[in-house]
Design an enzyme around this catalytic site. Sequence first.
Site, PDB file in Angstrom:
ATOM      1  N   ASP A   1       0.854  -1.189   0.000  1.00 46.15           N
ATOM      2  CA  ASP A   1       0.000   0.000   0.000  1.00 46.15           C
ATOM      3  C   ASP A   1       0.887   1.236   0.000  1.00 46.15           C
ATOM      4  O   ASP A   1       1.768   1.385   0.876  1.00 46.15           O
ATOM      5  CB  ASP A   1      -0.902  -0.007   1.244  1.00 46.15           C
ATOM      6  CG  ASP A   1      -1.912   1.124   1.208  1.00 46.15           C
ATOM      7  OD1 ASP A   1      -3.002   0.922   0.676  1.00 46.15           O
ATOM      8  OD2 ASP A   1      -1.574   2.227   1.720  1.00 46.15           O
TER       9      ASP A   1
ATOM     10  N   ASN B   1      -3.337  12.796  -4.274  1.00 44.94           N
ATOM     11  CA  ASN B   1      -4.545  13.114  -5.038  1.00 44.94           C
ATOM     12  C   ASN B   1      -5.134  14.451  -4.617  1.00 44.94           C
ATOM     13  O   ASN B   1      -5.570  15.251  -5.464  1.00 44.94           O
ATOM     14  CB  ASN B   1      -5.578  12.002  -4.852  1.00 44.94           C
ATOM     15  CG  ASN B   1      -5.324  10.801  -5.745  1.00 44.94           C
ATOM     16  OD1 ASN B   1      -4.724  10.942  -6.813  1.00 44.94           O
ATOM     17  ND2 ASN B   1      -5.754   9.637  -5.312  1.00 44.94           N
TER      18      ASN B   1
ATOM     19  N   HIS C   1      -6.037  13.978  -9.331  1.00 40.85           N
ATOM     20  CA  HIS C   1      -6.102  12.560  -9.682  1.00 40.85           C
ATOM     21  C   HIS C   1      -5.282  12.199 -10.924  1.00 40.85           C
ATOM     22  O   HIS C   1      -4.769  11.073 -11.008  1.00 40.85           O
ATOM     23  CB  HIS C   1      -7.557  12.126  -9.873  1.00 40.85           C
ATOM     24  CG  HIS C   1      -8.304  12.048  -8.569  1.00 40.85           C
ATOM     25  ND1 HIS C   1      -8.211  10.977  -7.719  1.00 40.85           N
ATOM     26  CD2 HIS C   1      -9.150  12.939  -7.979  1.00 40.85           C
ATOM     27  CE1 HIS C   1      -8.975  11.185  -6.656  1.00 40.85           C
ATOM     28  NE2 HIS C   1      -9.564  12.372  -6.788  1.00 40.85           N
TER      29      HIS C   1
ATOM     30  N   ASP D   1      -2.931   9.033 -10.932  1.00 36.93           N
ATOM     31  CA  ASP D   1      -2.980   7.914 -11.892  1.00 36.93           C
ATOM     32  C   ASP D   1      -1.597   7.609 -12.443  1.00 36.93           C
ATOM     33  O   ASP D   1      -1.233   6.435 -12.633  1.00 36.93           O
ATOM     34  CB  ASP D   1      -3.934   8.255 -13.036  1.00 36.93           C
ATOM     35  CG  ASP D   1      -5.394   8.239 -12.601  1.00 36.93           C
ATOM     36  OD1 ASP D   1      -5.677   7.717 -11.504  1.00 36.93           O
ATOM     37  OD2 ASP D   1      -6.237   8.742 -13.374  1.00 36.93           O
TER      38      ASP D   1
ATOM     39  N   GLU E   1      -4.628   2.412  -4.164  1.00 32.29           N
ATOM     40  CA  GLU E   1      -3.175   2.363  -4.173  1.00 32.29           C
ATOM     41  C   GLU E   1      -2.666   1.027  -3.635  1.00 32.29           C
ATOM     42  O   GLU E   1      -1.506   0.909  -3.236  1.00 32.29           O
ATOM     43  CB  GLU E   1      -2.610   3.514  -3.331  1.00 32.29           C
ATOM     44  CG  GLU E   1      -2.887   3.433  -1.852  1.00 32.29           C
ATOM     45  CD  GLU E   1      -4.242   3.993  -1.426  1.00 32.29           C
ATOM     46  OE1 GLU E   1      -4.392   4.324  -0.246  1.00 32.29           O
ATOM     47  OE2 GLU E   1      -5.139   4.103  -2.291  1.00 32.29           O
TER      48      GLU E   1
END
Length: 387
Positions: A260, A268, A273, A277, A303
């Site tokens: 993680d 973000n 975002h 990405d 994530e």
Amino acid sequence: MHIGGIDWQTLTQRQWHPVQLEHNLHRLKLAAPLAPPVNLLHIWMFWGRPAQSANEALWLQGIILAHAGMLLFFGLLALAAWWLDRRPQRLRLRQACITVGILGTLGFAALISSVDQLVTSNITPLLVGCTLVALVFLHRPLAALLLFATTLGLFIWAIGQTQSDPALLLSNRVNGLSICAIAMALAWSQWHHFVKIQSQQQRLETQQALLEQQNARLSYLAEHDPLSGLLNRRAFGEIVTHELLRAERNQQPLCLLMLDLDHFKQINDQYGHPLGDRVIRQTAALLASLVRASDSLARIGGEEFVLLLPDCDLQQGRQVAELLRQNVEQQLRRVDGLELALTVSIGLVAIAAGQACSYERLYAASDRALYQAKHSGRNRVAGVPLN
């Protein structure tokens, strides 16, 4: 250009030449062996027949010689067609064989019709020869026009050498023109039908190829995460279930890592975002470059990533996890020129060789290990054997 409902640009194109060549050679291979028995029958029927006049004697001699020539010609042609049928690379010889066969057939038809004029006004051989050539072989329209125009010219000249009656000569020349015109129309019709069938076949093959591509794409999307290109949760679950059974059967250890990205939500929130990405994609690419071909890597949402390590014990799994953690920390410090200092927390769980376990139990244990890594300060590996 369309004339009389016919697309001449389509009919004259050369894209169908390989199929046309194969079709014509196959027909020649079948048809050529049938001619010699017919020639022998004609020679037998006319041989020794008493002539009633000088013209009839000349006619008999011409018929026998013509059929003897045809017997030799078609016999050699049948052998050549059989030999070339097994040698697809001989394109020029194949085309030459077909051309010689067609020209020879029409030439003999015009010759025999002219010889017949010594005793009759019948020109049936020309009709039969032109019709057979038009129906048996495929001709592009311009080639058919040239072919039957040449045949007509040969016939008009040859019949003038044997038919002395002006009325019959004119009538037969006009009939010869009609025969060649009809044969040309038949050849055009055959070609039009051939192109139509081939075009439909080509469209079907194209549609089939597109359908296969779409099915492959749908199959890929059903098993892969569209953002990272890694396996998705469903496909990964199926692989883990299979590997657990295999590990138990083969008495092999197995590790599951849950990864993680630390503080990903802040990326973000702060940068948007689109950058998030890109971070996911770069992380996925980095992780994929560090694992074995036998390992299975997936993104299971947000994530979070999971990695299955077959035939790998707890100590080896911890080494792999540390390698991944260090590479993320070192190589993903900057993304798109921004100082992000990305790190990753990893939960590791291992099962001993031959130990039975379900995917749900393994997943839950790795999730607990990840929780431990997060609450121990992040950017670390927490791992325990499965009890």
